[in-house]
Every structure is written in C-alpha cells, then in structure tokens.
Design a protein around this motif. Structure first.
Motif, mmCIF file in Angstrom:
data_model
loop_
_atom_site.group_PDB
_atom_site.id
_atom_site.type_symbol
_atom_site.label_atom_id
_atom_site.label_comp_id
_atom_site.label_asym_id
_atom_site.label_seq_id
_atom_site.Cartn_x
_atom_site.Cartn_y
_atom_site.Cartn_z
ATOM 1 N N ASN A 1 -8.533 3.762 2.495
ATOM 2 C CA ASN A 1 -8.066 4.770 3.455
ATOM 3 C C ASN A 1 -9.167 5.780 3.793
ATOM 4 O OD1 ASN A 1 -8.215 6.186 1.093
ATOM 5 N ND2 ASN A 1 -6.118 6.974 1.138
ATOM 6 N N GLY A 2 -10.399 5.491 3.335
ATOM 7 C CA GLY A 2 -11.524 6.354 3.665
ATOM 8 C C GLY A 2 -11.783 7.459 2.665
ATOM 9 N N GLU A 3 -11.151 7.390 1.512
ATOM 10 C CA GLU A 3 -11.351 8.419 0.503
ATOM 11 C C GLU A 3 -12.215 7.886 -0.635
ATOM 12 O OE1 GLU A 3 -7.549 9.794 -0.762
ATOM 13 O OE2 GLU A 3 -7.051 10.709 1.174
ATOM 14 N N GLY A 4 -12.825 8.826 -1.364
ATOM 15 C CA GLY A 4 -13.652 8.460 -2.502
ATOM 16 C C GLY A 4 -13.715 9.596 -3.502
ATOM 17 N N GLU A 5 -14.258 9.286 -4.663
ATOM 18 C CA GLU A 5 -14.298 10.287 -5.728
ATOM 19 C C GLU A 5 -15.437 9.958 -6.680
ATOM 20 O OE1 GLU A 5 -10.629 11.944 -8.037
ATOM 21 O OE2 GLU A 5 -11.435 10.270 -9.215
ATOM 22 N N ILE A 6 -16.108 11.003 -7.176
ATOM 23 C CA ILE A 6 -17.166 10.848 -8.174
ATOM 24 C C ILE A 6 -16.891 11.826 -9.304
ATOM 25 C CG2 ILE A 6 -19.646 10.903 -8.620
ATOM 26 C CD1 ILE A 6 -20.066 10.640 -5.623
ATOM 27 N N LYS A 7 -16.969 11.333 -10.536
ATOM 28 C CA LYS A 7 -16.761 12.176 -11.709
ATOM 29 C C LYS A 7 -17.807 11.820 -12.761
ATOM 30 C CE LYS A 7 -12.549 10.993 -12.699
ATOM 31 N NZ LYS A 7 -11.210 10.986 -13.350
ATOM 32 N N ALA A 8 -17.942 12.712 -13.735
ATOM 33 C CA ALA A 8 -18.850 12.446 -14.846
ATOM 34 C C ALA A 8 -18.214 11.454 -15.804
ATOM 35 C CB ALA A 8 -19.187 13.745 -15.576
ATOM 36 N N SER A 9 -19.039 10.623 -16.424
ATOM 37 C CA SER A 9 -18.526 9.703 -17.443
ATOM 38 C C SER A 9 -18.136 10.455 -18.706
ATOM 39 C CB SER A 9 -19.592 8.647 -17.765
ATOM 40 O OG SER A 9 -19.941 7.913 -16.611
ATOM 41 N N PRO B 1 0.821 -1.212 0.000
ATOM 42 C CA PRO B 1 0.000 0.000 0.000
ATOM 43 C C PRO B 1 0.852 1.258 0.000
ATOM 44 C CG PRO B 1 -0.731 -1.568 1.668
ATOM 45 C CD PRO B 1 0.606 -2.047 1.188
ATOM 46 N N SER B 2 0.319 2.292 -0.632
ATOM 47 C CA SER B 2 0.987 3.585 -0.665
ATOM 48 C C SER B 2 -0.084 4.660 -0.717
ATOM 49 C CB SER B 2 1.897 3.681 -1.895
ATOM 50 O OG SER B 2 1.128 3.633 -3.086
ATOM 51 N N ALA B 3 0.364 5.924 -0.713
ATOM 52 C CA ALA B 3 -0.603 7.016 -0.811
ATOM 53 C C ALA B 3 -1.350 6.946 -2.135
ATOM 54 C CB ALA B 3 0.113 8.354 -0.662
ATOM 55 N N GLN B 4 -0.665 6.516 -3.189
ATOM 56 C CA GLN B 4 -1.298 6.415 -4.500
ATOM 57 C C GLN B 4 -2.150 5.162 -4.618
ATOM 58 O OE1 GLN B 4 1.444 6.401 -7.767
ATOM 59 N NE2 GLN B 4 -0.161 6.508 -9.338
ATOM 60 N N PHE B 5 -1.690 4.078 -4.017
ATOM 61 C CA PHE B 5 -2.409 2.813 -4.077
ATOM 62 C C PHE B 5 -2.644 2.286 -2.666
ATOM 63 C CE2 PHE B 5 0.028 2.848 -8.116
ATOM 64 C CZ PHE B 5 -1.041 2.883 -8.985
ATOM 65 N N PRO B 6 -3.772 2.667 -2.036
ATOM 66 C CA PRO B 6 -4.098 2.087 -0.729
ATOM 67 C C PRO B 6 -4.257 0.572 -0.854
ATOM 68 C CG PRO B 6 -5.471 4.002 -1.204
ATOM 69 C CD PRO B 6 -4.760 3.654 -2.472
ATOM 70 N N ALA B 7 -4.425 -0.080 0.277
ATOM 71 C CA ALA B 7 -4.483 -1.538 0.267
ATOM 72 C C ALA B 7 -5.561 -2.060 -0.676
ATOM 73 C CB ALA B 7 -4.720 -2.046 1.685
ATOM 74 N N PHE B 8 -6.746 -1.473 -0.599
ATOM 75 C CA PHE B 8 -7.857 -1.920 -1.443
ATOM 76 C C PHE B 8 -8.579 -0.699 -2.005
ATOM 77 C CE2 PHE B 8 -7.440 -4.853 2.187
ATOM 78 C CZ PHE B 8 -7.074 -6.017 1.527
ATOM 79 N N TRP B 9 -9.082 -0.846 -3.202
ATOM 80 C CA TRP B 9 -9.966 0.188 -3.742
ATOM 81 C C TRP B 9 -10.867 -0.422 -4.805
ATOM 82 C CZ3 TRP B 9 -4.908 -0.166 -5.264
ATOM 83 C CH2 TRP B 9 -4.614 -0.090 -6.636
ATOM 84 N N GLN B 10 -11.885 0.324 -5.162
ATOM 85 C CA GLN B 10 -12.903 -0.178 -6.087
ATOM 86 C C GLN B 10 -13.345 0.948 -7.011
ATOM 87 O OE1 GLN B 10 -17.485 -1.335 -5.481
ATOM 88 N NE2 GLN B 10 -16.137 -2.835 -4.481
ATOM 89 N N THR B 11 -13.635 0.602 -8.257
ATOM 90 C CA THR B 11 -14.145 1.571 -9.229
ATOM 91 C C THR B 11 -15.382 0.995 -9.912
ATOM 92 O OG1 THR B 11 -12.850 0.722 -11.092
ATOM 93 C CG2 THR B 11 -11.802 2.383 -9.689
ATOM 94 N N GLY B 12 -16.167 1.872 -10.511
ATOM 95 C CA GLY B 12 -17.365 1.426 -11.224
ATOM 96 C C GLY B 12 -18.241 2.603 -11.599
ATOM 97 N N LEU B 13 -19.481 2.312 -11.937
ATOM 98 C CA LEU B 13 -20.456 3.331 -12.328
ATOM 99 C C LEU B 13 -21.681 3.238 -11.426
ATOM 100 C CD1 LEU B 13 -20.413 3.004 -16.233
ATOM 101 C CD2 LEU B 13 -19.389 4.831 -14.885
ATOM 102 N N ILE B 14 -22.144 4.401 -10.952
ATOM 103 C CA ILE B 14 -23.383 4.490 -10.182
ATOM 104 C C ILE B 14 -24.284 5.489 -10.897
ATOM 105 C CG2 ILE B 14 -24.452 5.006 -7.964
ATOM 106 C CD1 ILE B 14 -21.762 4.534 -6.638
ATOM 107 N N ASP B 15 -25.392 4.998 -11.434
ATOM 108 C CA ASP B 15 -26.326 5.858 -12.179
ATOM 109 C C ASP B 15 -25.615 6.646 -13.273
ATOM 110 O OD1 ASP B 15 -28.369 4.951 -10.608
ATOM 111 O OD2 ASP B 15 -28.353 6.663 -9.242
ATOM 112 N N GLY B 16 -24.609 6.031 -13.896
ATOM 113 C CA GLY B 16 -23.905 6.674 -14.999
ATOM 114 C C GLY B 16 -22.727 7.535 -14.582
ATOM 115 N N TYR B 17 -22.472 7.685 -13.286
ATOM 116 C CA TYR B 17 -21.340 8.477 -12.801
ATOM 117 C C TYR B 17 -20.204 7.539 -12.365
ATOM 118 C CZ TYR B 17 -24.779 12.243 -12.611
ATOM 119 O OH TYR B 17 -25.750 13.160 -12.932
ATOM 120 N N GLN B 18 -18.970 7.920 -12.676
ATOM 121 C CA GLN B 18 -17.815 7.126 -12.272
ATOM 122 C C GLN B 18 -17.519 7.352 -10.789
ATOM 123 O OE1 GLN B 18 -14.570 8.264 -14.810
ATOM 124 N NE2 GLN B 18 -15.335 7.123 -16.571
#
Length: 227
Positions: free
Chosen positions: A69-77, A46-63
């Motif tokens: 590490n308790g962080e998250g992000e939402i962006k437009a597709s 793990p590092s600041a750039q790559f925490p131990a685990f993370w997940q990506t996907g789409l929710i209602d069309g948003y990335q």
C-alpha cells in the motif's frame, strides 16, 4: 528468501493500484537489494493490518518492512533502541513522506530514502556512507632511487682513532710511522730507533719522557695533517 501465505475466509482477486512496479516486484517476492533475512508475505484477504503483499528483512543491520500500500518502516535490531522511521508514499502522485520518531541514526534515514525509491520505482540508487571504491594511492617508491642524505662534513678517522695496538709504546710507534718516521718494529719496546724517531717531534727524548704526552702530541699532529 522465505514466502508466507496468509489465508483469509475466502479467496479474493487482488487488484493492485496502477503505478510503477516497486523494486521488490509487484508481488514483493523479490528481495530488497543487499538485504538479508528477507521474508515475503501474501494475504488472501488484504486489510489495513495486512496489505496484499509485504516484505521484511535486514538492511545494513536495520529491520525494515515494505507494504504494497506504499508504506514502509525501519527500526533498530536492538530492542533497547526505540526509534522508528515511518514511510508513507502516495504512489499515484509519486511522492513520499518520512516521519522520524526518536533519535534515528543517519544511516537509517539514508535507507529510508532508498526505500522510498523502491516503493515508487523498480530502479533505486543505494545510499552509502562511504565510497564503494575508495581511491587508493598506489604510488610505489623504488628503494633503488632513494638516496640517503649525506653529511656534508664527513669525519675522517685520524691519529689514535686509526691505531689498535696492545700498549702505549706500540701505539706511539704506530703514530710515528703514520707521521713518516721509522721507530723500528712495532713491538711495544722502547729502543734506540724509537727514541730517534721521537726526537723528530720531542726535544731531548729519553727514558723520562711521558709516553702518554708524546701520544697526545702525535695524535693532534696527525689529525691536523689529515684535514
């Protein structure tokens, strides 16, 4: 859901902070509820750039991206939309900060709120902009009970409106019958019986009498009596 393993130079035992398990599980291998195109990642180092685990996907069309590490992000597709919603949770204190950069839509902010719930707890309440089960009026009006409004002044056919004869003489003869006189057969031919019946309504009826005038007078009289 796809699972990616990111290897480092050496395998290390990963120590997870002591907080409630997130809704995607402690190892982020459970898909976010109702998300699509979900991919989970594991970093051996793990590092600041790559925490131990993370997940990506789409929710209602948003990335979206969730990190252990308790962080998250939402962006437009759509790459033409440059807004981003960033989430930073202090899981030990059970609190999160949401930072919005750009003109993020309301739906994205609702998803951000749901993600904070996910990072802090295994149970979440999905935000929806419309009711899941909208109330539908199921009242059915029986056609048998529908009564069309009635005209209080019903028009009654009378006079010429009730006659369908080939010529004016026959029409006059039919009107005479309707008024109780006997013009003889309704044959469209003037004869002694027709003149006699006309005499009940026309003075000195003869060959010079206007049949159209007689019809008009008989029509008015019959309609008057029909009221």
């Amino acid at each position: 859901m796809r699972l990616h393993h990111i290897y480092g130079p050496a395998f290390l035992l990963i120590a997870m902070p002591a907080w409630a398990e997130p809704c995607v599980s402690a190892t982020f291998d459970r898909s976010f509820p109702h998300a699509t195109g979900v991919e989970s990642f594991i970093a051996d180092v793990p590092s600041a750039q790559f925490p131990a685990f993370w997940q990506t996907g789409l929710i209602d069309g948003y990335q979206y991206r969730l990190f252990s590490n308790g962080e998250g992000e939402i962006k437009a597709s759509d790459p033409n939309q440059d807004w981003v919603v960033e989430i930073a949770c202090e899981t030990a204190g059970q609190s999160c900060d949401i930072t919005v950069d750009g003109d993020a839509p309301t739906e994205a902010l609702q998803i951000a709120d749901t993600i904070t719930q996910c990072l802090l707890s295994s149970e979440i309440t999905l935000a929806r902009t419309t009711p899941e089960n909208p109330i539908v009026d199921t009242t059915v009006t029986s056609q048998e009970n529908v009564v069309a409004p009635q005209n209080s002044e019903t028009e009654i056919a009378c006079g010429v409106a009730t006659v369908n004869e080939a010529n004016d003489v026959a029409t006059m003869q039919r009107l005479l019958i309707l008024l109780g006189e006997d013009p003889g057969p309704v044959d469209g031919v003037l004869g002694p019986a027709s003149f006699k019946a006309m005499g009940a309504f026309v003075d000195d009826s003869n060959w010079n009498t206007s049949i159209k005038n007689v019809i008009s007078a008989l029509d008015a009289l019959h309609c008057e009596r029909s009221q």
